[in-house]
Design an enzyme around this catalytic site. Sequence first.
Site, PDB file in Angstrom:
ATOM      1  N   ALA A  91       5.032  -2.371  -7.220  1.00  0.00           N
ATOM      2  CA  ALA A  91       5.431  -1.724  -5.973  1.00  0.00           C
ATOM      3  C   ALA A  91       6.340  -0.516  -6.186  1.00  0.00           C
ATOM      4  CB  ALA A  91       6.124  -2.737  -5.066  1.00  0.00           C
ATOM      5  N   ASP A 121      -2.495   0.582  -2.053  1.00  0.00           N
ATOM      6  CA  ASP A 121      -2.423   1.774  -1.206  1.00  0.00           C
ATOM      7  C   ASP A 121      -3.384   2.903  -1.567  1.00  0.00           C
ATOM      8  OD1 ASP A 121      -1.095   3.068  -3.445  1.00  0.00           O
ATOM      9  OD2 ASP A 121       0.723   2.022  -2.829  1.00  0.00           O
ATOM     10  N   HIS A 164      -4.888  -6.483  -6.650  1.00  0.00           N
ATOM     11  CA  HIS A 164      -4.773  -7.060  -5.305  1.00  0.00           C
ATOM     12  C   HIS A 164      -5.682  -6.367  -4.291  1.00  0.00           C
ATOM     13  CE1 HIS A 164      -0.538  -8.624  -6.570  1.00  0.00           C
ATOM     14  NE2 HIS A 164      -1.512  -9.375  -7.038  1.00  0.00           N
ATOM     15  N   CYS A 188     -22.815  -4.418  13.737  1.00  0.00           N
ATOM     16  CA  CYS A 188     -23.585  -5.652  13.940  1.00  0.00           C
ATOM     17  C   CYS A 188     -22.787  -6.661  14.754  1.00  0.00           C
ATOM     18  CB  CYS A 188     -23.992  -6.274  12.599  1.00  0.00           C
ATOM     19  SG  CYS A 188     -22.686  -7.249  11.818  1.00  0.00           S
TER      20      CYS A 188
HETATM   21 ZN    ZN Z   1     -21.902  -6.062  10.029  1.00  0.00          ZN
END
Ligand code: ZN
Length: 242
Positions: A25, A107, A122, A153
């Site tokens: 971090a 990030d 991560h 969808c």
């Molecule tokens: Zn979808």
Amino acid sequence: MDNSLIDSFLEIIKESNNIVFFGGAGVSTESGIPDFRSKDGLYNQKYDYPPEEILSHTFFMNKTEDFYKFYKDKLNSLKYEPNVTHIKLAELEKAGKLKAVVTQNIDGLHQKAGSKTVYELHGSVLRNYCMKCHKFYDAEYVFNSAGIPKCECGGIIKPDVVLYEEGLDNNIVSKSLDAILNAETLIIAGTSLTVQPASGLIMYFHGKNLILINRDETPYDYRANLVIHEKLGDVFSKIEIV
Ligand code: ZN
């Protein structure tokens, strides 16, 4: 600042052509992104739920709207820019000296700075998938959507970020291990090394130079050839690539 330490750092960088960078971090705090675990960081701010709970798989599934309220408010890295450390790392890679960045950050700032080989342990806010049809969506779509981001969808979109209770991506872990195993120089920076997998991964390093750069001491300082307790940007800004 201790200039002899910086000189040693620059000497190692100059001599090495197989560098791997492992960052936490602290790499992004100098871009203004709060550290998840520091005492003035994200985890000590006030919300209806503790951030550790919000950023868990169960919470995402059960309280998706609350998850996204927090996520869009706190983890939107699109408004931040790479700092000098991100930029110098990208330059080192371009110069053929740096082989990989392994990061605990989500990030996307390494890519924004121009880095190509970035292993994101991560995950990343830049990648998002429909849970139903797996269609890909970018960060702009998710952060600019109203309420819960939905796929065309009708499915719910989930960020490709490793939440609490979720496992790491084995493919990313093995690529990271491989890079660390084969590195001549490993720079570990901006992490206290108290959280897995960071502490486990560095045990795989058997190269020549282990460099630790962190504001505070870490439990692994004794293993390093070079330990620098300075602001990362102050150290990296000294690198000149010729
Ligand atoms: Zn979808």
